[in-house]
Enzyme design. Structure first.
Site, PDB file in Angstrom:
ATOM      1  N   TYR A 139       0.948  -1.264   0.193  1.00  0.00           N
ATOM      2  CA  TYR A 139       0.034  -0.231  -0.020  1.00  0.00           C
ATOM      3  C   TYR A 139       1.074   1.277  -0.094  1.00  0.00           C
ATOM      4  O   TYR A 139       1.850   1.436   0.796  1.00  0.00           O
ATOM      5  CB  TYR A 139      -0.907   0.212   1.062  1.00  0.00           C
ATOM      6  CG  TYR A 139      -1.788   1.246   1.339  1.00  0.00           C
ATOM      7  CD1 TYR A 139      -2.678   1.498   0.377  1.00  0.00           C
ATOM      8  CD2 TYR A 139      -1.576   2.409   2.179  1.00  0.00           C
ATOM      9  CE1 TYR A 139      -3.462   2.710   0.371  1.00  0.00           C
ATOM     10  CE2 TYR A 139      -2.536   3.372   2.367  1.00  0.00           C
ATOM     11  CZ  TYR A 139      -3.315   3.613   1.336  1.00  0.00           C
ATOM     12  OH  TYR A 139      -4.088   4.861   1.406  1.00  0.00           O
ATOM     13  N   ASP A 240       9.391   3.457   0.036  1.00  0.00           N
ATOM     14  CA  ASP A 240       8.368   4.041   0.982  1.00  0.00           C
ATOM     15  C   ASP A 240       8.689   3.829   2.409  1.00  0.00           C
ATOM     16  O   ASP A 240       8.175   2.665   2.741  1.00  0.00           O
ATOM     17  CB  ASP A 240       7.027   3.673   0.422  1.00  0.00           C
ATOM     18  CG  ASP A 240       5.783   4.086   1.055  1.00  0.00           C
ATOM     19  OD1 ASP A 240       6.048   4.921   2.201  1.00  0.00           O
ATOM     20  OD2 ASP A 240       4.498   3.661   0.656  1.00  0.00           O
ATOM     21  N   LYS A 268       4.036   9.840   8.918  1.00  0.00           N
ATOM     22  CA  LYS A 268       3.701   9.208  10.320  1.00  0.00           C
ATOM     23  C   LYS A 268       4.587   9.365  11.630  1.00  0.00           C
ATOM     24  O   LYS A 268       4.513  10.422  12.281  1.00  0.00           O
ATOM     25  CB  LYS A 268       3.617   7.689  10.033  1.00  0.00           C
ATOM     26  CG  LYS A 268       2.687   7.298   8.912  1.00  0.00           C
ATOM     27  CD  LYS A 268       1.884   6.195   9.193  1.00  0.00           C
ATOM     28  CE  LYS A 268       0.971   5.698   8.041  1.00  0.00           C
ATOM     29  NZ  LYS A 268      -0.098   4.850   8.147  1.00  0.00           N
TER      30      LYS A 268
END
Ligand SMILES: Cc1ncc(COP(=O)(O)O)c(C=O)c1O
Length: 434
Positions: A139, A240, A268
């Site tokens: 994802y 990522d 995050k």
């Protein structure tokens, strides 16, 4: 009627499903929360939960961490919202440079999805190519061309060595159909696909550990080969690190694996839950976005470098830099892993708890997953029993079997014992319902 039920009734009048991110909807209705502190959340009915979701993994230092919130309060007192450059934004970039090995240059955006959009634009400009490759099951945000092959169903998978590229949402543009999906951890099959599409591929995006489907580390050989082949073929390699970043090591996966990609996305844990993301990368690539040098790749955004987000970033990074937080989280993770191994053996139920840096995922499988196909074999019914039992014991785990749970430095060894004790009850229930 509970307060959550009342809020749901109010919310759904104006908001589809009553939630602003679909993963927060859980049948029959979402829970609404009132406050958070440390490792705990309180819902609007006053129930306290031990939080093992931690803002989708972003709140690594615990909710309402004083140093971070004081920095944000300082930005608020200064009246700074957005639309201007600040010293805090300079400091945030300096502190990121100090923690990331082989740091190049950085630009801030707001969300991981945005950061990946920017990274792809840079890669397309640099290569003059259009298409993108990503691992099966990974994802990387909710946009095309990357929102493809995320939690595909068994009938969507296609051949293992040449996975299909099913869109993960309706409404994506035609570019999604051009995404090349790579089998994760299969060095030869991945290399074959890259060579086949070399002239069309601008970038390979990879999460060095697939955390959005639990916790599945790339083998060092897989990442090493990916680095070599992309360099040889002139494809931009993008790590990522939205979830690996700062958790699996202060310098993220590139520190753990000793591999430097061309571009990296962060977010995050970067600001302990405040909304900010970053694209870091080789200066000659980032230069394409430099307005002082007429860089042709645009980089704009009302909220980029938002006062509260850069203040949170500058306050968070020093707390992650010396490795103490990561070591503590690994110690808690080790206790949880041992607890699950003991439960699995005692109850005779195959289970593996995978994880690091406070991320963890209980798979109901005989051995650790190595990619999406092995992960999706996890026993979803057993996971549902674990999730429900944990919730009845006041512990919040992600609702779906292929997501990722997370601890923070505010969690304690006693919290781990509580999770294992609840899991013991769940394993007993699994046996009874077998
Ligand atoms: C690995 C990874 N990449 C990208 C994203 C997208 O980030 P955001 O939700 O901030 O858009 C996420 C978010 O869950 C993620 O886990």
């Amino acid at each position: 009627m509970t307060q959550s039920e009342k809020l749901f009734e109010r919310a759904r009048r104006h908001v589809p499903g009553g939630v602003h991110s679909n993963t927060r909807f859980q049948a029959p209705r979402p829970t609404y929360f009132a406050r958070a502190e440390g490792a705990h959340l309180w819902d609007v009915d006053g129930t306290r939960y031990l939080d093992c979701t931690m803002g989708n993994g972003s709140v690594m230092l615990g909710h309402a961490r004083a140093e971070v919130d004081e920095a944000v309060a300082g930005a608020v007192r200064a009246g700074l919202t957005t639309g201007v450059e600040t010293e805090a934004a300079v400091l945030a970039a300096e502190r990121l440079a100090a923690i990331i090995p082989g740091f190049g240059q950085v630009r801030f955006a707001n969300t991981g999805t945005e950061a990946l959009m920017h990274a792809l634009a840079i890669a397309r400009h640099h290569t003059g190519r259009e298409r993108v490759a990503k691992p099966e099951g990974g994802y990387h945000g909710w946009f095309d061309p990357l929102w493809v092959s995320t939690w595909p169903s068994a009938d969507q998978l296609g051949p293992a060595e040449r996975p299909a590229a099913p869109p993960s949402s309706a409404g994506l543009s035609a570019t999604a159909a051009g995404t090349v999906v790579l089998p994760f951890n299969d060095v030869e099959a991945g290399e074959r696909l890259l060579r086949e599409h070399a002239d069309e591929l601008a970038a390979v995006v990879v999460e060095p550990v697939l955390i959005d489907i639990g916790y599945i580390p790339a083998t060092p050989e897989y990442l090493r080969r990916l680095r070599e082949v992309t360099a040889e073929l002139g494809i931009v390699l993008i790590f990522d690190e939205l979830l690996t970043g700062f958790r699996i090591a202060p310098g993220g996966a590139r520190e753990t694996y000793g591999i430097t990609p061309d571009l990296t996305t962060y977010g995050k844990a970067l600001a302990n839950g405040y909304p900010i993301a970053a694209v870091e990368g080789r200066p000659e690539l980032l230069a394409a976005t430099d307005p002082s040098a007429g860089g042709p790749v645009g980089w704009v955004g009302t909220y980029n470098g938002h006062g509260s987000a850069v203040a949170a970033t500058a306050a968070t990074l020093p707390l992650l830099a010396d490795g103490t937080a990561q070591q503590y989280l690994d110690k808690l993770g080790g206790l949880l892993r041992d607890g699950f191994a003991e439960l699995s053996a005692r109850h005779g139920i195959p289970a593996v708890l995978a994880g690091a840096g406070g991320h963890f995922q209980p798979y109901f499988l005989p051995r650790a997953a190595t990619g999406y196909r092995s992960a999706m074999a996890t026993d979803a019914r057993r996971y549902a029993i674990l999730h429900e039992t944990a919730r009845a014991h006041g512990i919040l785990l992600p609702a779906k079997p292929l997501l990722h749970a997370a601890l923070s430095t505010a969690h304690t060894e006693a919290d781990i014992e509580r999770i294992v004790a609840a899991a013991d009850v769940a394993f007993t229930a699994m046996k009874a319902s077998a």
